[in-house]
Design a protein around this motif. Structure first.
Motif, PDB file in Angstrom:
ATOM      1  N   GLU A  20     -19.829  25.340   5.873  1.00  0.00           N
ATOM      2  CA  GLU A  20     -18.765  24.333   5.801  1.00  0.00           C
ATOM      3  C   GLU A  20     -18.666  23.740   4.404  1.00  0.00           C
ATOM      4  N   GLU A  21     -19.811  23.517   3.780  1.00  0.00           N
ATOM      5  CA  GLU A  21     -19.817  22.955   2.429  1.00  0.00           C
ATOM      6  C   GLU A  21     -19.269  23.959   1.423  1.00  0.00           C
ATOM      7  N   ARG A  22     -19.622  25.231   1.597  1.00  0.00           N
ATOM      8  CA  ARG A  22     -19.080  26.262   0.699  1.00  0.00           C
ATOM      9  C   ARG A  22     -17.581  26.389   0.878  1.00  0.00           C
ATOM     10  N   SER A  23     -17.123  26.302   2.131  1.00  0.00           N
ATOM     11  CA  SER A  23     -15.692  26.371   2.402  1.00  0.00           C
ATOM     12  C   SER A  23     -14.953  25.229   1.713  1.00  0.00           C
ATOM     13  N   ASP A  24     -15.514  24.034   1.794  1.00  0.00           N
ATOM     14  CA  ASP A  24     -14.910  22.876   1.135  1.00  0.00           C
ATOM     15  C   ASP A  24     -14.888  23.062  -0.378  1.00  0.00           C
ATOM     16  N   LEU A  25     -15.974  23.577  -0.917  1.00  0.00           N
ATOM     17  CA  LEU A  25     -16.047  23.821  -2.351  1.00  0.00           C
ATOM     18  C   LEU A  25     -14.984  24.826  -2.788  1.00  0.00           C
ATOM     19  N   VAL A  26     -14.865  25.915  -2.051  1.00  0.00           N
ATOM     20  CA  VAL A  26     -13.855  26.925  -2.372  1.00  0.00           C
ATOM     21  C   VAL A  26     -12.459  26.306  -2.323  1.00  0.00           C
ATOM     22  N   ASP A  27     -12.205  25.523  -1.284  1.00  0.00           N
ATOM     23  CA  ASP A  27     -10.905  24.874  -1.145  1.00  0.00           C
ATOM     24  C   ASP A  27     -10.613  24.001  -2.355  1.00  0.00           C
ATOM     25  N   ARG A  28     -11.578  23.205  -2.758  1.00  0.00           N
ATOM     26  CA  ARG A  28     -11.375  22.312  -3.894  1.00  0.00           C
ATOM     27  C   ARG A  28     -11.173  23.089  -5.185  1.00  0.00           C
ATOM     28  N   LEU A  29     -11.910  24.174  -5.365  1.00  0.00           N
ATOM     29  CA  LEU A  29     -11.743  24.981  -6.571  1.00  0.00           C
ATOM     30  C   LEU A  29     -10.367  25.647  -6.597  1.00  0.00           C
ATOM     31  N   LEU A  30      -9.944  26.176  -5.448  1.00  0.00           N
ATOM     32  CA  LEU A  30      -8.622  26.804  -5.386  1.00  0.00           C
ATOM     33  C   LEU A  30      -7.513  25.793  -5.641  1.00  0.00           C
ATOM     34  N   ARG A  31      -7.673  24.611  -5.084  1.00  0.00           N
ATOM     35  CA  ARG A  31      -6.676  23.562  -5.335  1.00  0.00           C
ATOM     36  C   ARG A  31      -6.615  23.220  -6.820  1.00  0.00           C
ATOM     37  N   SER A  32      -7.762  23.212  -7.477  1.00  0.00           N
ATOM     38  CA  SER A  32      -7.757  22.890  -8.906  1.00  0.00           C
ATOM     39  C   SER A  32      -7.009  23.965  -9.690  1.00  0.00           C
ATOM     40  N   LEU A  33      -7.133  25.220  -9.280  1.00  0.00           N
ATOM     41  CA  LEU A  33      -6.378  26.295  -9.924  1.00  0.00           C
ATOM     42  C   LEU A  33      -4.889  26.135  -9.651  1.00  0.00           C
ATOM     43  N   ASP A  42       7.656  21.633  -7.371  1.00  0.00           N
ATOM     44  CA  ASP A  42       8.074  20.249  -7.172  1.00  0.00           C
ATOM     45  C   ASP A  42       7.196  19.622  -6.081  1.00  0.00           C
ATOM     46  N   ALA A  43       7.378  18.356  -5.840  1.00  0.00           N
ATOM     47  CA  ALA A  43       6.525  17.627  -4.891  1.00  0.00           C
ATOM     48  C   ALA A  43       6.603  18.225  -3.494  1.00  0.00           C
ATOM     49  N   GLU A  44       7.795  18.657  -3.078  1.00  0.00           N
ATOM     50  CA  GLU A  44       7.964  19.237  -1.737  1.00  0.00           C
ATOM     51  C   GLU A  44       7.214  20.557  -1.606  1.00  0.00           C
ATOM     52  N   ASP A  45       7.332  21.425  -2.612  1.00  0.00           N
ATOM     53  CA  ASP A  45       6.619  22.708  -2.579  1.00  0.00           C
ATOM     54  C   ASP A  45       5.108  22.493  -2.618  1.00  0.00           C
ATOM     55  N   ARG A  46       4.678  21.539  -3.443  1.00  0.00           N
ATOM     56  CA  ARG A  46       3.242  21.250  -3.531  1.00  0.00           C
ATOM     57  C   ARG A  46       2.714  20.729  -2.193  1.00  0.00           C
ATOM     58  N   ALA A  47       3.507  19.890  -1.519  1.00  0.00           N
ATOM     59  CA  ALA A  47       3.107  19.363  -0.207  1.00  0.00           C
ATOM     60  C   ALA A  47       2.996  20.493   0.808  1.00  0.00           C
ATOM     61  N   ARG A  48       3.942  21.436   0.777  1.00  0.00           N
ATOM     62  CA  ARG A  48       3.876  22.584   1.702  1.00  0.00           C
ATOM     63  C   ARG A  48       2.661  23.452   1.407  1.00  0.00           C
ATOM     64  N   LEU A  49       2.381  23.664   0.127  1.00  0.00           N
ATOM     65  CA  LEU A  49       1.210  24.454  -0.254  1.00  0.00           C
ATOM     66  C   LEU A  49      -0.066  23.777   0.226  1.00  0.00           C
ATOM     67  N   ASN A  50      -0.180  22.473   0.002  1.00  0.00           N
ATOM     68  CA  ASN A  50      -1.377  21.753   0.435  1.00  0.00           C
ATOM     69  C   ASN A  50      -1.513  21.745   1.955  1.00  0.00           C
ATOM     70  N   LEU A  55      -4.310  23.745   6.771  1.00  0.00           N
ATOM     71  CA  LEU A  55      -4.285  24.494   8.034  1.00  0.00           C
ATOM     72  C   LEU A  55      -5.248  25.673   7.973  1.00  0.00           C
ATOM     73  N   SER A  56      -5.236  26.377   6.865  1.00  0.00           N
ATOM     74  CA  SER A  56      -6.139  27.517   6.706  1.00  0.00           C
ATOM     75  C   SER A  56      -7.594  27.080   6.790  1.00  0.00           C
ATOM     76  N   ASP A  57      -7.912  25.964   6.165  1.00  0.00           N
ATOM     77  CA  ASP A  57      -9.281  25.438   6.209  1.00  0.00           C
ATOM     78  C   ASP A  57      -9.662  25.048   7.638  1.00  0.00           C
ATOM     79  N   GLN A  58      -8.748  24.404   8.351  1.00  0.00           N
ATOM     80  CA  GLN A  58      -9.004  24.016   9.739  1.00  0.00           C
ATOM     81  C   GLN A  58      -9.228  25.248  10.613  1.00  0.00           C
ATOM     82  N   GLN A  59      -8.410  26.276  10.424  1.00  0.00           N
ATOM     83  CA  GLN A  59      -8.563  27.504  11.205  1.00  0.00           C
ATOM     84  C   GLN A  59      -9.900  28.165  10.907  1.00  0.00           C
ATOM     85  N   PHE A  60     -10.286  28.184   9.643  1.00  0.00           N
ATOM     86  CA  PHE A  60     -11.568  28.776   9.272  1.00  0.00           C
ATOM     87  C   PHE A  60     -12.712  28.026   9.938  1.00  0.00           C
ATOM     88  N   ASN A  61     -12.665  26.700   9.833  1.00  0.00           N
ATOM     89  CA  ASN A  61     -13.735  25.884  10.417  1.00  0.00           C
ATOM     90  C   ASN A  61     -13.780  25.991  11.935  1.00  0.00           C
TER      91      ASN A  61
END
Length: 80
Positions: A20-33, A42-50, A55-61
């Motif tokens: 779970e911690e590695r998953s969170d780390l990966v998520d944070r690193l990908l978000r930083s990229l 734009d803000a709307e596209d960024r919100a959809r991406l996030n 959702l992907s993180d929740q499904q993985f967990n």
């Protein structure tokens, strides 16, 4: 692939984390990229991406994953 010594130490430490911690780390690193490379979103596209990343993180967990072989097979079938 050549990796700096500091990065090697970080990787070694990250591999000691629980799944779970590695998953969170990966998520944070990908978000930083995404933040660095998606300056044209734009803000709307960024919100959809996030939302999609969340959702992907929740499904993985929740254990709702697809085996890598199946994903690769699907991608190969889509290729023209």
């Amino acid at each position: 692939m050549l990796v700096a010594p500091n990065a090697e130490r970080l990787i070694a430490e990250a591999l000691k984390l629980r799944v779970e911690e590695r998953s969170d780390l990966v998520d944070r690193l990908l978000r930083s990229l995404d933040e660095e490379e998606s300056g044209d979103l734009d803000a709307e596209d960024r919100a959809r991406l996030n939302a999609a990343l969340d959702l992907s993180d929740q499904q993985f967990n929740a254990g709702q994953t697809v085996p890598a072989e199946e994903v690769i097979d699907r991608l190969r079938k889509r290729k023209p």
